[in-house]
Design a protein around this motif. Structure first.
Motif, short mmCIF file in Angstrom:
data_model
loop_
_atom_site.label_atom_id
_atom_site.label_comp_id
_atom_site.label_asym_id
_atom_site.label_seq_id
_atom_site.Cartn_x
_atom_site.Cartn_y
_atom_site.Cartn_z
N SER A 1 28.12 57.67 -30.18
CA SER A 1 29.31 56.86 -29.93
C SER A 1 30.55 57.50 -30.54
O SER A 1 31.66 57.14 -30.19
N CYS A 2 30.38 58.42 -31.47
CA CYS A 2 31.53 59.05 -32.12
C CYS A 2 31.49 60.52 -31.79
O CYS A 2 30.90 61.30 -32.53
N SER A 3 32.08 60.91 -30.68
CA SER A 3 32.10 62.33 -30.36
C SER A 3 33.11 63.05 -31.24
O SER A 3 33.23 64.26 -31.20
N LEU A 4 33.84 62.28 -32.05
CA LEU A 4 34.83 62.82 -32.99
C LEU A 4 34.46 62.31 -34.37
O LEU A 4 33.83 61.28 -34.50
N PRO A 5 34.91 62.99 -35.42
CA PRO A 5 34.75 62.39 -36.75
C PRO A 5 35.58 61.11 -36.83
O PRO A 5 36.50 60.93 -36.04
N THR A 6 35.23 60.22 -37.76
CA THR A 6 36.10 59.05 -37.93
C THR A 6 37.49 59.54 -38.35
O THR A 6 37.65 60.64 -38.84
N ARG A 7 38.49 58.67 -38.15
CA ARG A 7 39.87 59.07 -38.42
C ARG A 7 40.04 59.56 -39.86
O ARG A 7 40.91 60.37 -40.15
N ARG A 8 39.23 59.03 -40.77
CA ARG A 8 39.39 59.44 -42.18
C ARG A 8 38.74 60.79 -42.44
O ARG A 8 38.81 61.31 -43.54
N GLY A 9 38.09 61.37 -41.40
CA GLY A 9 37.67 62.75 -41.51
C GLY A 9 36.25 62.97 -41.96
O GLY A 9 35.86 64.11 -42.20
N SER A 10 35.44 61.91 -42.06
CA SER A 10 34.04 62.12 -42.45
C SER A 10 33.32 62.91 -41.37
O SER A 10 33.50 62.65 -40.19
N LEU A 11 32.51 63.83 -41.78
CA LEU A 11 31.86 64.71 -40.81
C LEU A 11 30.44 64.29 -40.50
O LEU A 11 29.76 64.91 -39.69
#
Ligand SMILES: CC(C)(COP(=O)(O)OP(=O)(O)OC[C@H]1O[C@@H](n2cnc3c(N)ncnc32)[C@H](O)[C@@H]1OP(=O)(O)O)[C@@H](O)C(=O)NCCC(=O)NCCS
Length: 185
Positions: free
Chosen positions: A161-171
């Motif tokens: 569901s998260c093809s990107l890291p969360t906005r806060r940058g967790s990898l």
């Protein structure tokens, strides 16, 4: 158009009249930092695109994305949805957010329970997963209360569901899983 009612909430399609509230609620780092998809800053054009996207989702039948509205007054408080997992028609990823003024009233728990019941019922899902930022203990607690189990970690790039890291940058994201046979409605 599909509408799901709980004791205090109405899960419904977004309407044009929700746009001002969506922009106000999502232009809040306290909300956005835990999410991967909604842009930050969040503009009227972003809200308009999403309103249309959810309307199209409902018009296609078997709706999977909903505004969370507080039934008393019909004010939009957030959003919740189930995204089908590629390659597995019986699995979906759960995502949700509420604007900060609406936190702490049990609304997320109420909305998650309702959409999970809908997913395992009307949508015929067998498995629902959710991914949380490792520091998002509030969201993890909501999922645990619903019976979701920890199912390991994924790097944000491979998470469904998260093809990107969360906005806060967790990898990495923590994965939580619930099977239909485990759900206690
Ligand atoms: C996560 C979110 C949806 C929770 O909404 P909410 O309506 O406040 O949630 P609820 O009131 O139903 O439940 C919150 C639960 O977490 C608990 N909680 C609150 N802060 C907590 C913390 N820091 N750590 C652990 N648990 C916490 C509450 O006590 C409550 O549990 P309880 O019902 O057993 O008392 C909301 O905070 C939000 O939208 N956050 C930003 C976006 C986000 O994180 N979305 C999810 C992405 S995975």
């Amino acid at each position: 158009m599909t509408v799901i009612r709980t004791a205090r909430l109405t899960l419904r399609p977004f309407v044009e009249g929700d746009i001002d509230a969506m922009v106000a609620l999502l232009n809040d780092w306290e909300v956005s930092q835990w999410l991967a998809v909604p842009p930050y800053p969040y503009r009227r054009a972003d809200a308009r695109f999403y309103v249309d996207h959810v309307r199209t989702n409902h018009e296609a039948g078997a709706a999977t994305e909903f505004a969370i509205a507080v039934t008393d007054g019909d004010a939009v408080a957030g959003s919740i949805g189930l995204k089908r997992t590629c390659g597995d028609a019986e699995s979906a990823a759960l995502g949700y957010w509420l604007g900060q003024p609406h936190w702490g009233h049990g609304y997320a728990s109420e909305a998650v329970k309702a959409i999970v019941a809908y997913g395992f019922g009307e949508l015929g899902l067998r498995r629902i997963e959710a991914e949380t930022d490792p520091e998002n203990e509030r969201s993890a607690h909501v999922l645990t209360k619903m019976g979701f189990r920890p199912a390991g970690q994924l790097s944000a790039g491979e998470a469904r569901s998260c093809s990107l890291p969360t906005r806060r940058g967790s990898l990495v994201v923590n994965v939580h899983e619930l099977l239909r046979s485990e759900f206690n409605p």
